[in-house]
Design an enzyme around this catalytic site. Sequence first.
Site, PDB file in Angstrom:
ATOM      1  CB  THR A 181      -0.939   0.005   1.221  1.00 32.60           C
ATOM      2  OG1 THR A 181      -1.778  -1.154   1.151  1.00 32.60           O
ATOM      3  CG2 THR A 181      -1.803   1.248   1.256  1.00 32.60           C
TER       4      THR A 181
ATOM      5  CE  LYS B 252      -5.567   0.271   3.874  1.00 32.62           C
ATOM      6  NZ  LYS B 252      -4.797  -0.729   3.091  1.00 32.62           N
ATOM      7  CG  ASP B 253      -1.645   6.404   8.631  1.00 32.76           C
ATOM      8  OD1 ASP B 253      -1.360   5.516   7.809  1.00 32.76           O
ATOM      9  OD2 ASP B 253      -1.352   6.308   9.839  1.00 32.76           O
TER      10      ASP B 253
ATOM     11  CG  ASP C 102      -5.939  -3.258   1.061  1.00 35.32           C
ATOM     12  OD1 ASP C 102      -5.303  -3.943   0.248  1.00 35.32           O
ATOM     13  OD2 ASP C 102      -5.593  -3.120   2.246  1.00 35.32           O
TER      14      ASP C 102
ATOM     15  CG  HIS D   2      -1.527  -6.622  -1.611  1.00 39.34           C
ATOM     16  ND1 HIS D   2      -0.549  -5.779  -1.139  1.00 39.34           N
ATOM     17  CD2 HIS D   2      -2.627  -6.378  -0.835  1.00 39.34           C
ATOM     18  CE1 HIS D   2      -1.024  -5.048  -0.149  1.00 39.34           C
ATOM     19  NE2 HIS D   2      -2.282  -5.394   0.060  1.00 39.34           N
TER      20      HIS D   2
END
Length: 556
Positions: A88, A170-171, A299, A488
């Site tokens: 990510t 997400k940060d 995700d 992943h």
Amino acid sequence: MKRMLAGFLTGTMLALSVPTSAQPAPAPVSAPAATPAKPPRLLVVISVDQFSADVFAAHRASWTGGLARLTQGAVFPKGYQSHAATETCPGHSTILTGNRPGHTGIVANDWIDQSVARADKTVYCSEDPAQPGSSSRDYVASVQFLRVPTLGDYMKTANPASKVVSVAGKDRAAIMMGGRKLDQIWWWGADGFTSYKGTAVTPLVQRVNAGVKMLIDQDRPAMDIPDQCRAVDRPVQVTPTVSVGAGHFARKAGDIRAFRASPEYDAAVLALGASLLEDQKLGRGDATDLLILGLSATDYIGHSFGTRGAEMCLQMDSLDRELGAFFDRLDAAGIDYMVALTADHGGQDLPERQREQAASDAARVQPSLYPKAVSAALAAKTGLTGDLILGTGPFGDVYVNRSLTPAQQAQVLKEARAFYLAHPQVETVFTRAELAAAPEPSGPPESWSLLTMAKASFDPQRSGDLVVLLKPRVTPIADGGAGYVATHGSPWDYDRRVPMLFWRKDMVHMEQPLGVETVDILPTLAAQIGLALPATGIDGKCLDLDATAASSCPAR
């Protein structure tokens, strides 16, 4: 009662969060123009976390909303997160910097830094490890590890009147795409949207958080299954006690984890994005503004349920509708906007379902590849003790313990490389020296060697002493427990290939099936708004979005 999420953006959440105001009528539609006469007033850049090219292809025909709209613009179905470490944080670092992870410095979600002054030597990509009492899991968010500017940074430098807003689930998505010169940045924290330490939550964000809390505090029944999802609506047994594919996003009140792994999570990010669009009057000024949206639900759903079941089908259906509602708001406001949508990486389905569907070699990684187990095997071989090698998982960057003597380090490195190469689930291993000596990537990303892919992820200060690449269809999760069954991170196409979509009203449709890279997004968007970029220091190239003989890219 079962339910669908249709209109979530136009329902309770936006009623709570967006100031009401009269909306101008949509601008009249004119005849298609090959090249825009003037730059858009707003760029909307969307990353859909774990949105692989395979998922894009599997669901494309059923879309009727926002995703369908984007497929009528410039479509690159074979985009590449071209590096080997398809996680990510590295993926998001490529999207708006024009650089691969080896140059952004973001080599993984986490890496080992044996020089940090704390017991936890694992470093999270978006943290400040110097903060007292911090760890890689209890950290203070920071952008300090990102080495290069982002599109927003370039825009603000060229014209401080440009506004840059970044919002994500997400940060690491908000930070890596947003960069340093931001007007506002928000991501989902423990129980609501938050920002950097010391940033007060504004009244607007408080209202959005209150709306999200109302949603989370309700029991949610299972979603209805649309016709296009029925063929994949069957459970898969992962372990004797764990199966996936039967819940259809039903959850109990207060279950934040289940909320994040559902379409509602993306709807909340879009609701905040729409609120900030109105509040900051994005797209209304003389300078082009930038709104960045990191949608993370795909995700979490991929990890929790896999990529080929009813849950992913429901997510794609919901995302199509929610993006449609979001774009409708932009249209109603009369904003001249351009959209770019891509993903930080792809993903593969859980191996149990893959084996049911003709991938007989799909498997889970053997526990013997985890760092503790490898250290034990090396200790038995060398007679040394302790954690001889360090790592964050059963593949990727592996670090030799620096507390060993130089001679011991050399011995451990040699034995570790031999151990990995002999393992039946390992495809290959590269040493730091091999990667440092390898040439920089060039040529079509679909033709790269494994060495080239690993080079694209290599940073001499942060990468490991070894880089371990697993064989295709080996899922690097040994125990497929509830909530984490697929993932992943590999160099294989199911993780590297992502769609890249560009859309603006009246753009002439084109589809280019050849391989391109996500690092090409920065120079492509810069050309659309007439933004000059440095002549060197950017890996990507401008993609010509003009379907005619003319070009939308500056002359070389």
